[in-house]
Design a protein around this motif. Structure first.
Motif, short mmCIF file in Angstrom:
data_model
loop_
_atom_site.label_atom_id
_atom_site.label_comp_id
_atom_site.label_asym_id
_atom_site.label_seq_id
_atom_site.Cartn_x
_atom_site.Cartn_y
_atom_site.Cartn_z
N VAL A 46 0.84 -1.20 0.00
CA VAL A 46 0.00 0.00 0.00
C VAL A 46 0.88 1.25 0.00
O VAL A 46 0.67 2.19 -0.79
N ALA A 47 1.87 1.27 0.87
CA ALA A 47 2.79 2.42 0.91
C ALA A 47 3.54 2.57 -0.41
O ALA A 47 3.88 3.69 -0.81
N ILE A 94 1.88 7.95 5.75
CA ILE A 94 0.98 7.07 5.00
C ILE A 94 0.38 6.08 5.98
O ILE A 94 1.10 5.28 6.60
N GLY A 95 -0.92 6.10 6.14
CA GLY A 95 -1.54 5.11 7.03
C GLY A 95 -2.75 5.65 7.75
O GLY A 95 -3.37 6.64 7.34
N GLY A 96 -3.07 5.00 8.86
CA GLY A 96 -4.16 5.45 9.70
C GLY A 96 -3.62 6.37 10.78
O GLY A 96 -2.54 6.97 10.65
N ILE A 134 4.43 18.26 6.87
CA ILE A 134 3.89 16.91 6.68
C ILE A 134 2.91 16.89 5.52
O ILE A 134 2.02 17.75 5.43
N ILE A 135 3.05 15.91 4.65
CA ILE A 135 2.03 15.57 3.66
C ILE A 135 1.39 14.28 4.16
O ILE A 135 2.07 13.26 4.31
N ALA A 136 0.11 14.32 4.45
CA ALA A 136 -0.58 13.19 5.08
C ALA A 136 -1.46 12.46 4.08
O ALA A 136 -2.27 13.08 3.38
N VAL A 137 -1.31 11.14 4.03
CA VAL A 137 -2.06 10.30 3.09
C VAL A 137 -2.77 9.20 3.87
O VAL A 137 -2.17 8.18 4.20
#
Length: 382
Positions: A46-47, A94-96, A134-137
């Motif tokens: 996924v990452a 990347i994640g929850g 931070i870029i949050a995905v």
């Protein structure tokens, strides 16, 4: 009354929007990313979807995945050391909630090293500098950590979670791509979705609620109620609805706070490692019933947003009961356990209740609880 709203500088929404990450990094002059993601997201590729975007744009990065589902002080401190060593100048989370909370704490300490012990960040931390960008995905539709000014860290030594609230930790860019959520298994989809519903409901009835956040929360309740069952069945419309609904809930609750569902859930996560969304979902209907007397007509709005018909003709007792029942029905439909049997040990309840009383979310509850009230709520679910 003075109120404040803090949101991302930029957010992208829709399938395929991770492609915008490279352009954002380049426009902002970023040179190297410290990529935070949990081991399972790395293992199952996924990452890699985000790493492929970076590779395609020839952008440098280093991957950090020493992250637990309930991230600990040690995870953060190890991450800070790795981030310093990497020479990165921005973070991609990347994640929850676990990945994003870890990234926020790392980012804050990188620019505010006087908080390196991590514990000193508890509560409203008076940091001086914005965190490393931070870029949050998000890969789950639930925590909305990509748009909040909150993060939660576990103190394993003291068996407790602590909430950190800091306007300096909000990601500069949020990328809400429903394709990144498509591989979530049913159980995780259900748990994170009920976490999002808890955010919307607690945010709507919290003491700090006001007109703008009410607008966000009611719309979030409506979207989540319509979308969660479909998302659990991996339907495209359900996934896309949950991606949007959870983000809108985050726009609200981040700015007004939550209540004792979260306080009590944090205690369960710290002591038993209970998944946060599962804990919230089990607690929510029971705590809603406890809070009802302090919510005015708001449960009528909640029931209506959840699709209950005839709310305008209901008495106060009827629409309050209907709101709680609608939440319990949705929780049951998506497979959430209905009680705390097999999770909570009665001998731990006093400790759990004190932890909940000490939690940063407790003061926002619409009804002021006593420790005895919280003990009774835990016991009622055994």
């Amino acid at each position: 009354m003075m109120a404040r709203i803090v949101l991302n500088e930029t957010s992208y929404h829709g399938a395929g929007s991770i492609r915008e990450i490279a352009g954002e990094a380049q426009r902002r002059g970023f040179k190297k990313a410290f990529v935070c993601s949990d081991p399972d997201l790395v293992k199952f590729g996924v990452a890699q979807k985000v790493l492929d975007v970076l590779d395609g744009a020839k952008l440098k990065y280093e991957l950090y995945s020493d992250i637990k589902p309930n991230p600990t002080i040690e995870n953060v401190q190890t991450g800070v050391a790795a981030c310093k060593k990497s020479g990165a100048d921005y973070i991609i989370a990347i994640g929850g909630g676990s990945s994003m909370d870890t990234a926020k704490a790392i980012g804050i300490i990188m620019t505010n090293p006087e908080y390196a012990d991590v514990r000193s960040l508890e509560g409203v931390a008076p940091t001086k500098n914005p965190c490393m960008p931070i870029i949050a995905v998000p890969t789950t539709a639930g925590t909305a950590a990509e748009v909040t000014i909150n993060y939660v860290i576990t103190d394993a030594q003291k068996r407790r979670k602590f909430v950190c609230v800091d306007v300096h930790d909000i990601p500069v860019v949020a990328v809400i791509d429903s394709d990144m959520m498509s591989t979530m298994p049913k159980g995780l989809t259900a748990a994170t979705g009920m976490d999002a519903l808890t955010h919307a409901i607690e945010g709507y009835i919290t003491k700090g609620a006001w007109a703008m956040t009410d607008m966000f929360h009611l719309k979030a309740i409506e979207i989540i109620s319509k979308s969660l069952r479909g998302a659990v069945n991996n339907e495209k419309d359900g996934r896309e609805g949950m991606a949007l609904g959870q983000y809108i809930a985050g726009m609200g609750f981040s700015n007004v706070g939550l209540g004792i569902v979260h306080s009590m859930a944090h205690a369960l996560g710290a002591v038993y490692d209970t998944p946060h969304g599962v804990a919230n979902a089990i607690l929510l209907p029971t705590v809603m019933a406890y809070n009802a007397e302090a919510t005015g007509e708001k449960y009528r709005d909640i029931a209506k947003a959840m699709g209950v018909e005839g709310t305008e003709k209901m008495s106060q007792a009827e629409y309050r009961k209907a709101a709680c029942a609608a939440v319990a029905e949705l929780s049951k439909d998506v497979g959430i356990p209905q009680n705390l049997k097999g999770i909570v040990k009665e001998a731990d309840i006093d400790f759990l209740a004190q932890s909940a009383m000490d939690d940063a979310c407790r003061p926002g509850n619409p009804k002021d609880p006593t420790k005895e009230d919280i003990i009774a709520l835990y016991k009622s679910l055994l």
